[in-house]
Design a protein around this motif. Sequence first.
Motif, PDB file in Angstrom:
ATOM      1  N   ARG A  15       0.832  -1.204   0.000  1.00 28.73           N
ATOM      2  CA  ARG A  15       0.000   0.000   0.000  1.00 28.73           C
ATOM      3  C   ARG A  15       0.871   1.261   0.000  1.00 28.73           C
ATOM      4  N   MET A  16       1.947   1.267   0.835  1.00 27.95           N
ATOM      5  CA  MET A  16       2.828   2.422   0.883  1.00 27.95           C
ATOM      6  C   MET A  16       3.601   2.565  -0.426  1.00 27.95           C
ATOM      7  N   LEU A  17       3.997   1.457  -1.038  1.00 27.93           N
ATOM      8  CA  LEU A  17       4.698   1.522  -2.319  1.00 27.93           C
ATOM      9  C   LEU A  17       3.804   2.149  -3.387  1.00 27.93           C
ATOM     10  N   ARG A  18       2.515   1.811  -3.360  1.00 30.00           N
ATOM     11  CA  ARG A  18       1.596   2.427  -4.317  1.00 30.00           C
ATOM     12  C   ARG A  18       1.462   3.922  -4.031  1.00 30.00           C
ATOM     13  N   HIS A  19       1.489   4.283  -2.741  1.00 33.21           N
ATOM     14  CA  HIS A  19       1.414   5.689  -2.369  1.00 33.21           C
ATOM     15  C   HIS A  19       2.648   6.437  -2.879  1.00 33.21           C
ATOM     16  N   TYR A  20       3.836   5.824  -2.729  1.00 31.37           N
ATOM     17  CA  TYR A  20       5.064   6.423  -3.249  1.00 31.37           C
ATOM     18  C   TYR A  20       4.962   6.623  -4.757  1.00 31.37           C
ATOM     19  N   ASP A  21       4.379   5.659  -5.436  1.00 25.63           N
ATOM     20  CA  ASP A  21       4.224   5.748  -6.895  1.00 25.63           C
ATOM     21  C   ASP A  21       3.299   6.902  -7.262  1.00 25.63           C
ATOM     22  N   ALA A  22       2.174   7.018  -6.514  1.00 26.29           N
ATOM     23  CA  ALA A  22       1.212   8.084  -6.806  1.00 26.29           C
ATOM     24  C   ALA A  22       1.815   9.470  -6.586  1.00 26.29           C
ATOM     25  N   LEU A  23       2.723   9.589  -5.597  1.00 27.09           N
ATOM     26  CA  LEU A  23       3.368  10.868  -5.316  1.00 27.09           C
ATOM     27  C   LEU A  23       4.525  11.156  -6.264  1.00 27.09           C
ATOM     28  N   GLY A  24       4.920  10.173  -7.036  1.00 23.98           N
ATOM     29  CA  GLY A  24       6.077  10.338  -7.906  1.00 23.98           C
ATOM     30  C   GLY A  24       7.384  10.206  -7.156  1.00 23.98           C
ATOM     31  N   LEU A  25       7.318   9.634  -5.976  1.00 20.01           N
ATOM     32  CA  LEU A  25       8.515   9.530  -5.144  1.00 20.01           C
ATOM     33  C   LEU A  25       9.367   8.332  -5.572  1.00 20.01           C
ATOM     34  N   VAL A  26       8.733   7.180  -5.747  1.00 20.18           N
ATOM     35  CA  VAL A  26       9.425   5.985  -6.260  1.00 20.18           C
ATOM     36  C   VAL A  26       8.492   5.323  -7.275  1.00 20.18           C
ATOM     37  N   ARG A  27       8.796   5.547  -8.534  1.00 26.35           N
ATOM     38  CA  ARG A  27       7.975   4.950  -9.574  1.00 26.35           C
ATOM     39  C   ARG A  27       8.726   3.786 -10.207  1.00 26.35           C
TER      40      ARG A  27
END
Length: 338
Positions: A15-27
């Motif tokens: 869930r946090m990895l998807r959040h990082y992806d949505a923020l453009g932090l770790v795609r």
Amino acid sequence: MLIGEVARRSGVSARMLRHYDALGLVRPTGRTVGGYREYSAEDVRRIFHVESLRSLGLSLHQVAQALRDPSFTPVALVGDLIRWTQERLERERELLERLRAIDAAAPAGWQDVLRVVELMQGLDSPHAARRQQAVLARQDDVPVPAELLAKAVLAEPDPVVSGALRWALARTGDAGVTTLAAAVRDGDPEARRRAARALADLAELPAAAAALEDALEDPDPAVRRPAALALGRRGVTAAVPVLVGMVVDGVNDVDAAEVLGALSGAPARADRVLAALTGELAAPDADSATRIRLTQALVELPATGTAVREVLDRLSRDDDPAVARVAAAFARLLDERS
């Protein structure tokens, strides 16, 4: 690696990895044929970089800025983090002290908890009258943590409120002595002075008396003096040098002389007091006012009447006419008493 495997290996939830992806932090740099996220080794390293910076207290926005901008320097941000962390720790320390104070009061119910909280809020007031009211208005059946009162005594600048706090603390027995004794040994100068005055009100307690005896050696006379007055009233001869010093300095000299007189109720103590006073009288640097105060203190020693009379006779022939007059007058007074 797919997101599930990255989550297992990194400890970061999917869930946090998807959040990082949505923020453009770790795609994730890749996608499978089926459209699933696929993370490269570099992506995984970036995840660990994000988690490392987050562990320092950085927000996700700050983490993104740090990783995105090579010119972003950590110095200012780390300084801010240190300050924010110190402020948070201070708030948590205050909360912990409040919780411990409530726990020490052993509240029977929430009403008791609320009363203790009300007292704490009153003691934290910036207005002296409100702090005093918080102490004096409490009900006798409401448990009050002695340590809370002791800490308030150590922090209270107003002498009237301080007196009320010391009165309330004395009513709790010896529960606050440990806090006061620690402050009189290791506190800052003002805390040591306040602790000594509070311990003087509790001098009948063995632990308080022991702390006051330590205070007799304090380099600050404002700490030594209340300790000496309290101990002297209880017949502790170790207080004699400080009490005589108070007469010499002219600070609370009348009180000190009265205590020295009370100490002289036993012959052994009287001899020590007389020797200390006559020693200061003979000091080459003692001025006229000092010698007059010492002469006045001599008359407070009832158990050594004959010896005092002999000293007064010598002083009545002193080269200093002011000292001689005072000594002669006191000699006549002793004769009238006899």
